[in-house]
Design a protein around this motif. Sequence first.
Motif, PDB file in Angstrom:
ATOM      1  N   PRO A 163       0.809  -1.220   0.000  1.00 47.72           N
ATOM      2  CA  PRO A 163       0.000   0.000   0.000  1.00 47.72           C
ATOM      3  C   PRO A 163       0.844   1.272   0.000  1.00 47.72           C
ATOM      4  N   GLU A 164       1.962   1.277   0.693  1.00 46.23           N
ATOM      5  CA  GLU A 164       2.826   2.445   0.705  1.00 46.23           C
ATOM      6  C   GLU A 164       3.405   2.710  -0.678  1.00 46.23           C
ATOM      7  N   ILE A 165       3.819   1.671  -1.360  1.00 45.06           N
ATOM      8  CA  ILE A 165       4.355   1.824  -2.707  1.00 45.06           C
ATOM      9  C   ILE A 165       3.266   2.348  -3.623  1.00 45.06           C
ATOM     10  N   GLY A 166       2.096   1.784  -3.567  1.00 45.85           N
ATOM     11  CA  GLY A 166       0.995   2.222  -4.405  1.00 45.85           C
ATOM     12  C   GLY A 166       0.578   3.653  -4.109  1.00 45.85           C
ATOM     13  N   LYS A 167       0.620   4.036  -2.845  1.00 45.63           N
ATOM     14  CA  LYS A 167       0.208   5.379  -2.465  1.00 45.63           C
ATOM     15  C   LYS A 167       1.118   6.423  -3.092  1.00 45.63           C
ATOM     16  N   GLY A 168       2.413   6.204  -3.068  1.00 44.52           N
ATOM     17  CA  GLY A 168       3.347   7.156  -3.646  1.00 44.52           C
ATOM     18  C   GLY A 168       3.197   7.265  -5.147  1.00 44.52           C
ATOM     19  N   ALA A 169       2.947   6.143  -5.801  1.00 43.61           N
ATOM     20  CA  ALA A 169       2.802   6.146  -7.249  1.00 43.61           C
ATOM     21  C   ALA A 169       1.545   6.890  -7.675  1.00 43.61           C
ATOM     22  N   GLU A 170       0.503   6.866  -6.851  1.00 45.84           N
ATOM     23  CA  GLU A 170      -0.736   7.552  -7.189  1.00 45.84           C
ATOM     24  C   GLU A 170      -0.558   9.064  -7.180  1.00 45.84           C
ATOM     25  N   ASN A 171       0.360   9.577  -6.393  1.00 46.50           N
ATOM     26  CA  ASN A 171       0.550  11.010  -6.261  1.00 46.50           C
ATOM     27  C   ASN A 171       1.872  11.473  -6.857  1.00 46.50           C
ATOM     28  N   ARG A 172       2.287  10.847  -7.904  1.00 49.42           N
ATOM     29  CA  ARG A 172       3.531  11.231  -8.564  1.00 49.42           C
ATOM     30  C   ARG A 172       3.209  12.014  -9.828  1.00 49.42           C
ATOM     31  N   CYS A 173       3.806  13.186  -9.938  1.00 49.70           N
ATOM     32  CA  CYS A 173       3.612  14.021 -11.120  1.00 49.70           C
ATOM     33  C   CYS A 173       4.241  13.325 -12.318  1.00 49.70           C
ATOM     34  N   ALA A 174       3.501  13.247 -13.402  1.00 49.49           N
ATOM     35  CA  ALA A 174       3.992  12.563 -14.599  1.00 49.49           C
ATOM     36  C   ALA A 174       5.132  13.314 -15.271  1.00 49.49           C
ATOM     37  N   LEU A 175       5.234  14.629 -15.052  1.00 47.71           N
ATOM     38  CA  LEU A 175       6.272  15.414 -15.711  1.00 47.71           C
ATOM     39  C   LEU A 175       7.549  15.503 -14.878  1.00 47.71           C
ATOM     40  N   CYS A 176       7.456  16.013 -13.670  1.00 49.70           N
ATOM     41  CA  CYS A 176       8.665  16.183 -12.849  1.00 49.70           C
ATOM     42  C   CYS A 176       8.979  14.948 -12.008  1.00 49.70           C
ATOM     43  N   GLU A 177       8.034  14.028 -11.907  1.00 47.47           N
ATOM     44  CA  GLU A 177       8.181  12.759 -11.190  1.00 47.47           C
ATOM     45  C   GLU A 177       8.385  12.925  -9.687  1.00 47.47           C
ATOM     46  N   ARG A 178       7.904  14.045  -9.139  1.00 40.25           N
ATOM     47  CA  ARG A 178       7.975  14.240  -7.692  1.00 40.25           C
ATOM     48  C   ARG A 178       6.719  13.681  -7.051  1.00 40.25           C
ATOM     49  N   ASP A 179       6.828  13.239  -5.815  1.00 38.74           N
ATOM     50  CA  ASP A 179       5.665  12.828  -5.038  1.00 38.74           C
ATOM     51  C   ASP A 179       5.065  14.080  -4.417  1.00 38.74           C
ATOM     52  N   VAL A 180       3.789  14.313  -4.682  1.00 38.57           N
ATOM     53  CA  VAL A 180       3.104  15.512  -4.198  1.00 38.57           C
ATOM     54  C   VAL A 180       1.770  15.123  -3.579  1.00 38.57           C
ATOM     55  N   GLN A 181       1.129  16.074  -2.923  1.00 36.09           N
ATOM     56  CA  GLN A 181      -0.150  15.782  -2.272  1.00 36.09           C
ATOM     57  C   GLN A 181      -1.320  15.846  -3.236  1.00 36.09           C
ATOM     58  N   HIS A 182      -1.266  16.771  -4.209  1.00 36.14           N
ATOM     59  CA  HIS A 182      -2.394  16.958  -5.112  1.00 36.14           C
ATOM     60  C   HIS A 182      -1.933  16.976  -6.559  1.00 36.14           C
ATOM     61  N   LEU A 183      -2.739  16.383  -7.412  1.00 39.98           N
ATOM     62  CA  LEU A 183      -2.470  16.359  -8.846  1.00 39.98           C
ATOM     63  C   LEU A 183      -3.642  16.965  -9.597  1.00 39.98           C
ATOM     64  N   SER A 184      -3.359  17.480 -10.782  1.00 36.26           N
ATOM     65  CA  SER A 184      -4.430  17.970 -11.645  1.00 36.26           C
ATOM     66  C   SER A 184      -4.317  17.266 -12.987  1.00 36.26           C
ATOM     67  N   ARG A 185      -5.405  17.186 -13.692  1.00 32.29           N
ATOM     68  CA  ARG A 185      -5.445  16.479 -14.968  1.00 32.29           C
ATOM     69  C   ARG A 185      -5.115  17.444 -16.105  1.00 32.29           C
ATOM     70  N   HIS A 186      -4.089  17.106 -16.871  1.00 31.22           N
ATOM     71  CA  HIS A 186      -3.660  17.911 -18.018  1.00 31.22           C
ATOM     72  C   HIS A 186      -4.017  17.160 -19.290  1.00 31.22           C
ATOM     73  N   HIS A 187      -4.759  17.819 -20.187  1.00 28.77           N
ATOM     74  CA  HIS A 187      -5.063  17.230 -21.494  1.00 28.77           C
ATOM     75  C   HIS A 187      -3.822  17.373 -22.361  1.00 28.77           C
ATOM     76  N   LEU A 188      -3.259  16.260 -22.804  1.00 26.25           N
ATOM     77  CA  LEU A 188      -2.034  16.305 -23.592  1.00 26.25           C
ATOM     78  C   LEU A 188      -2.235  17.060 -24.900  1.00 26.25           C
TER      79      LEU A 188
END
Length: 110
Positions: free
Chosen positions: A15-40
Amino acid sequence: MPRRRASISAVEVAPEIGKGAENRCALCERDVQHLSRHHLVPREEGGRHGPTADLCQPCHSSIHLLLDNKELARHYHTIEALRGAEKLQKYLHWIRRSRVERISNRRSKG
């Protein structure tokens, strides 16, 4: 009878591994608290139902500050292309070393 030390099982770690992957920015690859959806491909350029990427707020704002929608649609419609965008290199170098979660709305170029 001697006590056995409890060992960490894969179930407890997963669960810890999965939790971090869910909040990882696809561009900078940092773990963050909140993500937003970007239309490519920007919605204005026909990408309303196209692929999206989950980005942290600083990355999302910076993309739209530094690149216009036509550039995004034509040249930067994948995460790999965005990572290679010359206009984003200085920003990406900075944000990857930063712990910033939020930056002020910088979308206004004026």
